[in-house]
Design a protein around this motif. Structure first.
Motif, short mmCIF file in Angstrom:
data_model
loop_
_atom_site.label_atom_id
_atom_site.label_comp_id
_atom_site.label_asym_id
_atom_site.label_seq_id
_atom_site.Cartn_x
_atom_site.Cartn_y
_atom_site.Cartn_z
N TRP A 52 0.83 -1.21 0.00
CA TRP A 52 0.00 0.00 0.00
C TRP A 52 0.87 1.26 0.00
N ARG A 53 1.96 1.21 0.73
CA ARG A 53 2.87 2.37 0.77
C ARG A 53 3.50 2.58 -0.62
N THR A 54 3.94 1.51 -1.24
CA THR A 54 4.54 1.60 -2.58
C THR A 54 3.51 2.09 -3.59
N THR A 55 2.29 1.60 -3.47
CA THR A 55 1.23 2.00 -4.39
C THR A 55 0.90 3.48 -4.27
N PHE A 56 0.95 4.01 -3.07
CA PHE A 56 0.67 5.44 -2.89
C PHE A 56 1.65 6.29 -3.68
N VAL A 57 2.90 5.89 -3.70
CA VAL A 57 3.91 6.63 -4.46
C VAL A 57 3.57 6.60 -5.95
N HIS A 87 -5.01 -5.93 -2.74
CA HIS A 87 -5.50 -6.54 -1.51
C HIS A 87 -6.25 -5.53 -0.64
N ASN A 88 -6.89 -4.58 -1.26
CA ASN A 88 -7.81 -3.65 -0.61
C ASN A 88 -8.59 -3.02 -1.76
N GLU A 89 -9.83 -3.48 -1.92
CA GLU A 89 -10.62 -3.03 -3.07
C GLU A 89 -10.82 -1.52 -3.10
N TYR A 90 -11.01 -0.92 -1.95
CA TYR A 90 -11.25 0.52 -1.91
C TYR A 90 -10.00 1.30 -2.33
N TYR A 91 -8.87 0.82 -1.89
CA TYR A 91 -7.60 1.45 -2.27
C TYR A 91 -7.33 1.25 -3.76
N GLN A 92 -7.67 0.07 -4.27
CA GLN A 92 -7.48 -0.18 -5.70
C GLN A 92 -8.42 0.68 -6.53
N VAL A 93 -9.62 0.94 -6.02
CA VAL A 93 -10.54 1.85 -6.72
C VAL A 93 -9.91 3.24 -6.80
N VAL A 94 -9.31 3.70 -5.71
CA VAL A 94 -8.65 5.01 -5.73
C VAL A 94 -7.50 5.00 -6.73
N ILE A 99 -10.28 9.34 -6.47
CA ILE A 99 -11.21 9.67 -5.38
C ILE A 99 -12.64 9.76 -5.91
N ILE A 100 -12.80 10.20 -7.13
CA ILE A 100 -14.13 10.29 -7.73
C ILE A 100 -14.77 8.90 -7.77
N GLY A 101 -14.04 7.90 -8.21
CA GLY A 101 -14.55 6.52 -8.25
C GLY A 101 -14.86 5.99 -6.87
N LEU A 102 -14.01 6.30 -5.89
CA LEU A 102 -14.25 5.83 -4.53
C LEU A 102 -15.51 6.45 -3.95
N VAL A 103 -15.73 7.73 -4.20
CA VAL A 103 -16.95 8.39 -3.71
C VAL A 103 -18.18 7.72 -4.32
N LEU A 104 -18.13 7.38 -5.60
CA LEU A 104 -19.26 6.71 -6.24
C LEU A 104 -19.50 5.32 -5.64
N VAL A 105 -18.44 4.56 -5.39
CA VAL A 105 -18.58 3.23 -4.78
C VAL A 105 -19.17 3.36 -3.38
N LEU A 106 -18.64 4.27 -2.59
CA LEU A 106 -19.14 4.45 -1.23
C LEU A 106 -20.59 4.95 -1.22
N CYS A 135 -18.40 -6.27 1.88
CA CYS A 135 -17.82 -4.93 2.01
C CYS A 135 -16.66 -4.91 2.99
N LEU A 136 -16.78 -5.67 4.09
CA LEU A 136 -15.70 -5.74 5.07
C LEU A 136 -14.45 -6.40 4.49
N ILE A 137 -14.63 -7.56 3.89
CA ILE A 137 -13.49 -8.31 3.37
C ILE A 137 -12.84 -7.55 2.20
N SER A 138 -13.60 -6.71 1.53
CA SER A 138 -13.03 -5.90 0.45
C SER A 138 -11.94 -4.96 0.96
N GLY A 139 -11.95 -4.65 2.24
CA GLY A 139 -10.95 -3.76 2.81
C GLY A 139 -9.59 -4.42 3.00
N VAL A 140 -9.52 -5.74 2.95
CA VAL A 140 -8.25 -6.42 3.17
C VAL A 140 -7.95 -7.49 2.12
N ASP A 141 -8.76 -7.58 1.09
CA ASP A 141 -8.54 -8.60 0.06
C ASP A 141 -9.09 -8.10 -1.27
#
Length: 174
Positions: A52-57, A87-94, A99-106, A135-141
């Motif tokens: 996740w740290r590498t992906t943020f860069v 391994h985190n669907e919400y982070y992969q959406v971002v 952020i626009i896609g994440l707002v739509l998903v949420l 939705c819960l498991i999407s946060g870690v897988d």
């Protein structure tokens, strides 16, 4: 998985057997603490935090709109990584849709549970409990990238709206 399963059970208990909720929370905490004490590595991050740290860069310049669907696996291969999914669907959406896609998903998830809240029955509680677990498991897988699980999640998502429409159509005279 264990924590997600316990939270799904607690979600169901919160709507069906409210009196048992405090007992369920207490039992879950004792169980999780016991598992942690027996095997301290059980709740390890399996390298996810580094990924996740590498992906943020990689994504920080395209945070608003993302890099495009499917680019995580491609970009990760170019950068020398070995993961196809973050391994985190919400982070992969971002990463892919910004952020626009994440707002739509949420917003879709919020609307789903708002709709569920308006038609609580035995069936909708079961359906919402399963979708809550997804939705819960999407946060870690990467469960929405697995076709069998994502097909079930789409069915669960659509089911609440079908049941809502059925309720609305009962009010309309023939």
């Amino acid at each position: 998985g264990i924590v997600g399963g316990l939270l799904v059970i607690l979600f169901w208990v919160a709507f069906k057997k409210r009196k048992l909720l405090s007992i369920g929370i207490g039992t879950s905490l004792v169980f999780i603490t016991t598992v942690f004490l027996i095997n301290k590595n059980y709740f390890g991050n399996s390298g996810r935090l580094d990924a996740w740290r590498t992906t943020f860069v990689l994504m920080k310049d395209k945070f608003i709109t993302g890099l495009g669907l499917g680019t995580f696996g491609l970009k990760n291969k170019i950068e020398g990584g070995h993961w196809q999914h973050i391994h985190n669907e919400y982070y992969q959406v971002v990463f892919e849709l910004g952020i626009i896609g994440l707002v739509l998903v949420l917003w879709c998830i919020y609307d789903y549970f708002k709709t569920f809240n308006s038609i609580k029955t035995n069936l909708t509680i079961k359906i919402a409990s399963m979708f809550f677990g997804f939705c819960l498991i999407s946060g870690v897988d990467f469960v929405s990238h697995l076709w069998v699980i994502s097909t079930l999640a789409m069915f669960l998502f659509a089911s609440i709206y079908c049941l809502k429409n059925e309720e609305l159509n009962k009010c309309i005279p023939a």
